[in-house]
Each structure stands twice: as structure tokens, then as C-alpha cells.
Scaffold this active site. Structure first.
Site, PDB file in Angstrom:
ATOM      1  CB  THR A 151     -28.632  85.914-126.336  1.00 53.89           C
ATOM      2  OG1 THR A 151     -29.272  85.520-125.131  1.00 53.89           O
ATOM      3  CG2 THR A 151     -29.248  87.203-126.843  1.00 53.89           C
ATOM      4  CB  THR A 202     -24.685  85.323-125.366  1.00 50.87           C
ATOM      5  OG1 THR A 202     -25.391  84.079-125.227  1.00 50.87           O
ATOM      6  CG2 THR A 202     -23.266  85.042-125.826  1.00 50.87           C
TER       7      THR A 202
HETATM    8  N1  ASP Z   1     -28.439  85.665-121.633  1.00 53.84           N
HETATM    9  C1  ASP Z   1     -29.602  84.886-121.960  1.00 53.84           C
HETATM   10  C2  ASP Z   1     -30.529  84.883-120.775  1.00 53.84           C
HETATM   11  O1  ASP Z   1     -30.072  84.740-119.661  1.00 53.84           O
HETATM   12  C3  ASP Z   1     -29.303  83.493-122.377  1.00 53.84           C
HETATM   13  C4  ASP Z   1     -28.041  83.287-123.173  1.00 53.84           C
HETATM   14  O2  ASP Z   1     -27.572  84.207-123.817  1.00 53.84           O
HETATM   15  O3  ASP Z   1     -27.487  82.186-123.158  1.00 53.84           O
HETATM   16  O4  ASP Z   1     -31.709  84.951-120.978  1.00 53.84           O
END
Ligand code: ASP
Length: 315
Positions: A151, A202
Site C-alpha cells: 500500500t 502496510t
Molecule cells: N494492507 C494492504 C491490504 O491488506 C496490503 C499491503 O499493504 O500490502 O489490503
């Protein structure tokens, strides 16, 4: 008062560079954060955000984004939105509403359409090829479908002391239709209060949201911890809790900034992030968990070149 900005992953470098131009001229942190995230959403080779983001299990690109204003605590978010160019701008617009501030799926699309946001097919040929390849790999080798997510999350402080935060992501690669992660959830994927500071997360949303981790980091800063102590503490103690209660924990990384422009990073995996301030041009750092601390260093020229090769290599 000085300005500062921090964001998750190397992918936000160009966006943060664009934001520094706004901040350096005395511009508003809401505009700076939106520009920074839009730059990531618009770049087709960043495969976990916006245009070129990786699709769900039926090859649709469903995007999540959020925006928060640290002065008013206004918050807006979209979840699972398809075919709009800049989900973060829609989220920012929603943050100005009194009611109905978090919209998902076709409801979010109706709102975006009525409010004149630009439509765009967000599935690129490259993302489709990566999806087809993964479908083959899953059936041949029983691979985990969910690898491949990140993210962009950014926290920003402007010269007037106004703080904002925003996130944008395509979520987990191969996710179920309708799955929403932590990124658009207030307190989980992001939180900001101009009187204290802000944080963005993230990693595996299913785990991050169990700990409301961005709020937790801001709360720890409020209790007197430095940003570095707050981020590190929140990530490690919650990772430990999940290991004890559930036997496992996914990747979790957090960056945060307080209202004096001091920043911190907490992570349980290797993680890159970008920082810029009045005193320093945008720089990419690499963070690694090391015993009960996070160690970080500036990314080397070799690392940056390898990154560039990786994102441009043929599928
Ligand atoms: N946190 C995000 C999600 O679970 C993905 C990520 O940041 O890697 O959608």
C-alpha cells in the site's frame, strides 16, 4: 514550524518529490498528500496501487483508498472501487461530507460518477499477464495466491502545522471479490491528529486491522513516546500478541510522523520507505527488524538500480 513527509515503500519516491514542491512553497498538506498518492496511482508499473494494480481472483481491479485530515479529524474512504482513475481523490472528497463518508463497490462508483471523477479502465495488459501467470502457478505448484501486495501510505506536515494522511492500494493480489483490507479503515491503515502526529500501515490487512495499529501508534506518541519508539513498540508488541494467540503473524510495517516533523518506522519484515523534509531531499531508506529494534539505512545505488530492473522486467 517546518514541513516533513514520509511514505511507505520505494514506489512513493516520485510522488513525495512532487509533494515537496507544494510543501516548500507553503502549500497545504492535504494537497501535497493527494498529489503524492495520485502519482503512485497513475504509474502503471507500481503493481499494487491504482492503474496497473493487481486484480482479484476473477481478474477485476478493486481499489481501496482513504484520506484523513488531522485538524478536523475528517475522514473519507472508498473500498473495492473499480474503473476510476484516482481513488484517493474520491476519498478526499468524501472526507468533506457529513454523512456517508466510507462508500464501497457500486455505491462508491455512483458517487464518483455523480461528482465528476474521471473513469479509467485500471487493468493494464501487464497486470493481466501477471494474473494469468499466477493462475497457472497456483494450479501447477499450489502456490499461495496472495503474495504481491503493498500500500502507498503517506503522512504529511505542512508549514502551518496542518497534518494529513492518505492510503491507496489494490489490496491482496487474487483476493476474493469484495475483500477489503486495513488501508481504507480509519485507525487501522491510517490515522492522523495534527495535535500529535500521524501513522500509516502496510502489510497483511487481515492482521493489521486486528490491532488498529495506526491509531495505536498515534496514541503511543500522545503518551510521550518518540515516533520511533511508538512505531517499533506497536508493531513488535502486536506481532508478539498475534504469534501467541494465533501461532502466526503476517507482514506489518508502519511509518509515522509527529507534529514536530520527527519520524519513525516499525516493521517485522524488510521494508523500504521514503522521507523528505525542509532540511533533506527525498531519500529512500531500508528498514529491517533486528531483535527488538528496527535498524534502517539509506538505500544504496545498487539497491535502487535493482528495484528499477525488477519493476520493468518482462512478465
Ligand atoms: N494492507 C494492504 C491490504 O491488506 C496490503 C499491503 O499493504 O500490502 O489490503
Amino acid at each position: 514550524m517546518k514541513w516533513a513527509i514520509i511514505g511507505t515503500w520505494r514506489m512513493c519516491l516520485e510522488g513525495i518529490a512532487a509533494a515537496t514542491e507544494i510543501l516548500g512553497l507553503g502549500g497545504d498538506s492535504g494537497d501535497a498528500v493527494e498529489e503524492a498518492v495520485k502519482a503512485v496511482e497513475d504509474y502503471p508499473l507500481y503493481k499494487s496501487v491504482g492503474y496497473g494494480g493487481l486484480p482479484n481472483e476473477i481478474c477485476q481491479v478493486e481499489l481501496d483508498a482513504a484520506f484523513m485530515d488531522g485538524d478536523t479529524l475528517s475522514f473519507g474512504a472508498v473500498g473495492g472501487i473499480q474503473d476510476f482513475k484516482n481513488p484517493v481523490s474520491i476519498a478526499r472528497r468524501l472526507s468533506r461530507e457529513r454523512f456517508n463518508i466510507f462508500l464501497v463497490g457500486s455505491g462508491a462508483e455512483d458517487y464518483a460518477h455523480k461528482n465528476g471523477f474521471e473513469r479509467k479502465n485500471m487493468l493494464t495488459e501487464r497486470a493481466k499477464k501477471i494474473w494469468e501467470k499466477r493462475v497457472r502457478e497456483i494450479s501447477e505448484n499450489n502456490l499461495s495466491p496472495y503474495d504481491g501486495h503493498d500500500t502507498v501510505g503517506i503522512v504529511c506536515l505542512d508549514l502551518k502545522g496542518h497534518m494529513t494522511a492518505a492510503t491507496s492500494t489494490s489490496g491482496l493480489f487474487m483476493k476474493k471479490r469484495g475483500r477489503i483490507g486495513d488501508s481504507p479503515i480509519c485507525g487501522s491503515g491510517l490515522y492522523v491528529d495534527s495535535k500529535i502526529g500521524g501513522a500509516v500501515a502496510t502489510g497483511l490487512g487481515e492482521d493489521i486491522m486486528k490491532g488498529c495499529l495506526s491509531y495505536e501508534v498515534v496514541r503511543l506518541m500522545e503518551s510521550g513516546m518518540s515516533p520511533q519508539e511508538a512505531a517499533q513498540n506497536a508493531v513488535y508488541s502486536f506481532s508478539e500478541k498475534l504469534k501467541q494467540r494465533r501461532g502466526k503473524v503476517g507482514a506489518i510495517s508502519i511509518v509515522c510522523l509527529n507534529n514536530m516533523g520527527e519520524w519513525g518506522v516499525g516493521t517485522n519484515v524488510e521494508f523500504s520507505f521514503v522521507v523528505a523534509s525542509q532540511k533533506s531531499l527525498p531519500k529512500v531508506f531500508l528498514a529491517h527488524p533486528h531483535q527488538d529494534k528496527v535498524v534502517y539505512e539509506e538505500a544504496s545505488k545498487e539497491w535502487l538500480e535493482a528495484y528499477q530492473r525488477r519493476i520493468t522486467q518482462p512478465v
